[in-house]
Design a protein around this motif. Structure first.
Motif, PDB file in Angstrom:
ATOM      1  N   UNK A 184       0.887  15.628  22.392  1.00 21.69           N
ATOM      2  CA  UNK A 184       0.173  16.806  21.908  1.00 21.69           C
ATOM      3  C   UNK A 184      -0.887  16.352  20.916  1.00 21.69           C
ATOM      4  N   UNK A 185      -2.000  17.052  20.889  1.00 18.99           N
ATOM      5  CA  UNK A 185      -3.066  16.686  19.956  1.00 18.99           C
ATOM      6  C   UNK A 185      -2.754  17.118  18.526  1.00 18.99           C
ATOM      7  N   UNK A 186      -1.783  18.052  18.370  1.00 22.64           N
ATOM      8  CA  UNK A 186      -1.453  18.518  17.014  1.00 22.64           C
ATOM      9  C   UNK A 186      -0.036  19.074  16.963  1.00 22.64           C
ATOM     10  N   UNK A 220       8.557  10.896  17.701  1.00 21.13           N
ATOM     11  CA  UNK A 220       8.836  11.938  18.677  1.00 21.13           C
ATOM     12  C   UNK A 220       9.212  13.178  17.880  1.00 21.13           C
ATOM     13  N   UNK A 221       8.839  14.360  18.362  1.00 19.57           N
ATOM     14  CA  UNK A 221       9.172  15.595  17.664  1.00 19.57           C
ATOM     15  C   UNK A 221      10.360  16.315  18.289  1.00 19.57           C
ATOM     16  N   UNK A 222      10.918  15.766  19.346  1.00 18.96           N
ATOM     17  CA  UNK A 222      12.073  16.362  19.997  1.00 18.96           C
ATOM     18  C   UNK A 222      11.917  16.336  21.500  1.00 18.96           C
ATOM     19  N   UNK A 281      13.517  17.498  16.260  1.00 14.68           N
ATOM     20  CA  UNK A 281      13.688  16.579  15.139  1.00 14.68           C
ATOM     21  C   UNK A 281      12.645  15.481  15.232  1.00 14.68           C
ATOM     22  N   UNK A 282      12.144  15.068  14.085  1.00 18.36           N
ATOM     23  CA  UNK A 282      11.190  13.963  14.032  1.00 18.36           C
ATOM     24  C   UNK A 282      11.963  12.647  14.092  1.00 18.36           C
ATOM     25  N   UNK A 283      11.694  11.868  15.142  1.00 19.33           N
ATOM     26  CA  UNK A 283      12.391  10.595  15.361  1.00 19.33           C
ATOM     27  C   UNK A 283      11.339   9.494  15.457  1.00 19.33           C
ATOM     28  N   UNK A 284      11.307   8.566  14.485  1.00 14.21           N
ATOM     29  CA  UNK A 284      10.307   7.490  14.512  1.00 14.21           C
ATOM     30  C   UNK A 284      10.410   6.638  15.779  1.00 14.21           C
ATOM     31  N   UNK A 285       9.260   6.196  16.284  1.00 15.31           N
ATOM     32  CA  UNK A 285       9.214   5.365  17.484  1.00 15.31           C
ATOM     33  C   UNK A 285      10.096   4.129  17.355  1.00 15.31           C
ATOM     34  N   UNK A 299       5.616  14.219  21.582  1.00 18.47           N
ATOM     35  CA  UNK A 299       5.095  13.435  20.471  1.00 18.47           C
ATOM     36  C   UNK A 299       3.682  13.904  20.153  1.00 18.47           C
ATOM     37  N   UNK A 300       3.403  14.048  18.865  1.00 22.79           N
ATOM     38  CA  UNK A 300       2.056  14.377  18.428  1.00 22.79           C
ATOM     39  C   UNK A 300       1.266  13.071  18.354  1.00 22.79           C
TER      40      UNK A 300
END
Length: 122
Positions: free
Chosen positions: A19-21, A66-68, A101-105, A59-60
């Motif tokens: 996603x762009x935002x 990742x945002x979920x 949930x925000x999950x780091x790469x 993912x933004x």
């Protein structure tokens, strides 16, 4: 959400949706819908009809996270949504968010994509 027909012996498919935002992700989580570019529609619709389930991992762009993830619950139709405010998007389809949930790469660096030169999944 329910599959259109029983497809237990079909493969499970996974797609990373960029996603762009963050606002688009929040709209999707609130309304249970998503929209993508017309160039992605054919691939996603094919996966929806030929798979037991399609998971979308969001993912933004540039977030490093990742945002979920969600399950694709309908084929992509012709109806467009004004929620995203962009002429570049195609039809809307339903999604069922499983985890928000925000999950780091870095937590997924052990996952490699064999269909993308075994690059890291991010």
């Amino acid at each position: 959400c329910k599959s259109p027909s029983p497809r237990q012996n079909m493969p499970v498919r996974y797609f990373i949706m960029k996603s762009s935002n963050l606002q688009n992700i929040e709209i999707s989580q609130q309304k249970g819908i998503w929209s993508t570019t017309p160039s992605n529609e054919r691939k996603l619709n094919g996966a929806f009809w030929e798979s037991s389930v399609v998971y979308l991992i969001f993912s933004v762009q540039g977030s490093g996270c990742f945002q979920g993830f969600a399950r694709m619950c309908s084929a992509i139709g012709c109806e467009k949504s004004q929620d995203w405010g962009s002429a570049g998007f195609g039809g809307v389809f339903k999604v069922d968010w499983i985890r928000k949930e925000s999950i780091p790469f870095q937590f997924a660096h052990h996952l490699l994509n064999p269909w993308n030169d075994s690059k890291k999944v991010q």
